[in-house]
Design a protein around this motif. Sequence first.
Motif, PDB file in Angstrom:
ATOM      1  N   ASN A  36      27.683  32.654  57.211  1.00  0.00           N
ATOM      2  CA  ASN A  36      26.891  33.761  57.754  1.00  0.00           C
ATOM      3  C   ASN A  36      27.724  34.637  58.680  1.00  0.00           C
ATOM      4  O   ASN A  36      27.581  35.861  58.681  1.00  0.00           O
ATOM      5  CB  ASN A  36      25.663  33.234  58.493  1.00  0.00           C
ATOM      6  N   PHE A  37      28.595  34.026  59.473  1.00  0.00           N
ATOM      7  CA  PHE A  37      29.438  34.780  60.402  1.00  0.00           C
ATOM      8  C   PHE A  37      30.454  35.645  59.654  1.00  0.00           C
ATOM      9  O   PHE A  37      30.771  36.750  60.075  1.00  0.00           O
ATOM     10  CB  PHE A  37      30.158  33.814  61.352  1.00  0.00           C
ATOM     11  N   HIS A  38      30.949  35.140  58.523  1.00  0.00           N
ATOM     12  CA  HIS A  38      31.965  35.850  57.744  1.00  0.00           C
ATOM     13  C   HIS A  38      31.404  36.465  56.467  1.00  0.00           C
ATOM     14  O   HIS A  38      32.131  36.659  55.494  1.00  0.00           O
ATOM     15  CB  HIS A  38      33.103  34.893  57.384  1.00  0.00           C
ATOM     16  N   LYS A  39      30.112  36.810  56.464  1.00  0.00           N
ATOM     17  CA  LYS A  39      29.492  37.275  55.223  1.00  0.00           C
ATOM     18  C   LYS A  39      30.110  38.553  54.660  1.00  0.00           C
ATOM     19  O   LYS A  39      30.044  38.783  53.463  1.00  0.00           O
ATOM     20  CB  LYS A  39      27.986  37.435  55.390  1.00  0.00           C
ATOM     21  N   GLU A  40      30.749  39.371  55.491  1.00  0.00           N
ATOM     22  CA  GLU A  40      31.416  40.569  54.966  1.00  0.00           C
ATOM     23  C   GLU A  40      32.690  40.216  54.210  1.00  0.00           C
ATOM     24  O   GLU A  40      33.200  41.015  53.433  1.00  0.00           O
ATOM     25  CB  GLU A  40      31.723  41.565  56.092  1.00  0.00           C
ATOM     26  N   ARG A  41      33.210  39.003  54.396  1.00  0.00           N
ATOM     27  CA  ARG A  41      34.412  38.551  53.703  1.00  0.00           C
ATOM     28  C   ARG A  41      34.107  37.647  52.509  1.00  0.00           C
ATOM     29  O   ARG A  41      35.014  37.261  51.790  1.00  0.00           O
ATOM     30  CB  ARG A  41      35.306  37.764  54.659  1.00  0.00           C
ATOM     31  N   VAL A  42      32.853  37.290  52.311  1.00  0.00           N
ATOM     32  CA  VAL A  42      32.479  36.385  51.223  1.00  0.00           C
ATOM     33  C   VAL A  42      32.443  37.147  49.900  1.00  0.00           C
ATOM     34  O   VAL A  42      31.811  38.195  49.793  1.00  0.00           O
ATOM     35  CB  VAL A  42      31.116  35.716  51.506  1.00  0.00           C
ATOM     36  N   ILE A  43      33.116  36.585  48.901  1.00  0.00           N
ATOM     37  CA  ILE A  43      33.139  37.166  47.565  1.00  0.00           C
ATOM     38  C   ILE A  43      32.547  36.133  46.609  1.00  0.00           C
ATOM     39  O   ILE A  43      33.100  35.046  46.448  1.00  0.00           O
ATOM     40  CB  ILE A  43      34.568  37.541  47.139  1.00  0.00           C
ATOM     41  N   ASN A  44      31.429  36.486  45.996  1.00  0.00           N
ATOM     42  CA  ASN A  44      30.755  35.569  45.075  1.00  0.00           C
ATOM     43  C   ASN A  44      31.283  35.823  43.665  1.00  0.00           C
ATOM     44  O   ASN A  44      31.034  36.864  43.073  1.00  0.00           O
ATOM     45  CB  ASN A  44      29.241  35.764  45.138  1.00  0.00           C
ATOM     46  N   LEU A  45      32.010  34.854  43.133  1.00  0.00           N
ATOM     47  CA  LEU A  45      32.570  34.957  41.784  1.00  0.00           C
ATOM     48  C   LEU A  45      31.650  34.359  40.737  1.00  0.00           C
ATOM     49  O   LEU A  45      31.934  34.424  39.553  1.00  0.00           O
ATOM     50  CB  LEU A  45      33.921  34.234  41.722  1.00  0.00           C
ATOM     51  N   SER A  46      30.561  33.765  41.174  1.00  0.00           N
ATOM     52  CA  SER A  46      29.678  33.018  40.286  1.00  0.00           C
ATOM     53  C   SER A  46      28.419  33.806  39.964  1.00  0.00           C
ATOM     54  O   SER A  46      27.732  34.285  40.859  1.00  0.00           O
ATOM     55  CB  SER A  46      29.305  31.695  40.952  1.00  0.00           C
ATOM     56  N   LYS A  47      28.108  33.901  38.673  1.00  0.00           N
ATOM     57  CA  LYS A  47      26.848  34.534  38.274  1.00  0.00           C
ATOM     58  C   LYS A  47      25.690  33.563  38.455  1.00  0.00           C
ATOM     59  O   LYS A  47      24.564  33.944  38.691  1.00  0.00           O
ATOM     60  CB  LYS A  47      26.954  34.992  36.821  1.00  0.00           C
ATOM     61  N   ASN A  48      25.968  32.272  38.340  1.00  0.00           N
ATOM     62  CA  ASN A  48      25.009  31.198  38.591  1.00  0.00           C
ATOM     63  C   ASN A  48      25.278  30.653  39.988  1.00  0.00           C
ATOM     64  O   ASN A  48      26.192  31.116  40.658  1.00  0.00           O
ATOM     65  CB  ASN A  48      25.174  30.113  37.528  1.00  0.00           C
ATOM     66  N   ASP A  58      42.093  35.369  54.611  1.00  0.00           N
ATOM     67  CA  ASP A  58      41.405  36.655  54.772  1.00  0.00           C
ATOM     68  C   ASP A  58      40.061  36.754  54.048  1.00  0.00           C
ATOM     69  O   ASP A  58      39.285  37.656  54.336  1.00  0.00           O
ATOM     70  CB  ASP A  58      42.310  37.804  54.328  1.00  0.00           C
ATOM     71  N   LYS A  59      39.751  35.826  53.132  1.00  0.00           N
ATOM     72  CA  LYS A  59      38.495  35.902  52.388  1.00  0.00           C
ATOM     73  C   LYS A  59      37.910  34.517  52.156  1.00  0.00           C
ATOM     74  O   LYS A  59      38.601  33.508  52.280  1.00  0.00           O
ATOM     75  CB  LYS A  59      38.715  36.589  51.035  1.00  0.00           C
ATOM     76  N   VAL A  60      36.633  34.500  51.796  1.00  0.00           N
ATOM     77  CA  VAL A  60      35.937  33.270  51.415  1.00  0.00           C
ATOM     78  C   VAL A  60      35.353  33.513  50.026  1.00  0.00           C
ATOM     79  O   VAL A  60      34.642  34.494  49.812  1.00  0.00           O
ATOM     80  CB  VAL A  60      34.806  32.923  52.412  1.00  0.00           C
ATOM     81  N   TYR A  61      35.681  32.640  49.087  1.00  0.00           N
ATOM     82  CA  TYR A  61      35.238  32.806  47.710  1.00  0.00           C
ATOM     83  C   TYR A  61      34.205  31.741  47.363  1.00  0.00           C
ATOM     84  O   TYR A  61      34.380  30.568  47.702  1.00  0.00           O
ATOM     85  CB  TYR A  61      36.420  32.664  46.744  1.00  0.00           C
ATOM     86  N   LEU A  62      33.143  32.157  46.688  1.00  0.00           N
ATOM     87  CA  LEU A  62      32.168  31.236  46.107  1.00  0.00           C
ATOM     88  C   LEU A  62      32.499  31.160  44.626  1.00  0.00           C
ATOM     89  O   LEU A  62      32.333  32.134  43.887  1.00  0.00           O
ATOM     90  CB  LEU A  62      30.742  31.741  46.329  1.00  0.00           C
ATOM     91  N   SER A  63      32.993  30.013  44.198  1.00  0.00           N
ATOM     92  CA  SER A  63      33.546  29.870  42.855  1.00  0.00           C
ATOM     93  C   SER A  63      32.612  29.115  41.915  1.00  0.00           C
ATOM     94  O   SER A  63      31.962  28.154  42.328  1.00  0.00           O
ATOM     95  CB  SER A  63      34.883  29.132  42.933  1.00  0.00           C
ATOM     96  N   PRO A  64      32.586  29.501  40.633  1.00  0.00           N
ATOM     97  CA  PRO A  64      31.798  28.768  39.642  1.00  0.00           C
ATOM     98  C   PRO A  64      32.514  27.507  39.151  1.00  0.00           C
ATOM     99  O   PRO A  64      31.972  26.755  38.361  1.00  0.00           O
ATOM    100  CB  PRO A  64      31.645  29.777  38.509  1.00  0.00           C
TER     101      PRO A  64
END
Length: 75
Positions: A36-48, A58-64
């Motif tokens: 939540n604190f870094h939500k501007e840096r979160v990149i969601n790579l997952s459609k599911n 520098d970033k946080v990735y949500l990976s499938p």
Amino acid sequence: MYIHIGEDLNIRAKDIISILDKESANQSDLVEEFLNFHKERVINLSKNPFKSVIITYDKVYLSPIASGTLKKRSN
């Protein structure tokens, strides 16, 4: 060395700080607060729903891709 983390994205292995599995991310209040604190840096790579969280400098990735699979790719 580069690691494929999903959606045709490769990142350098030395830039990865941490890889967390979905259960760890969902059950930890600290991880939720961090996201939540870094939500501007979160990149969601997952459609599911995502399977792992990859934290870099520098970033946080949500990976499938599952964290175990990412670990195998890093060896």
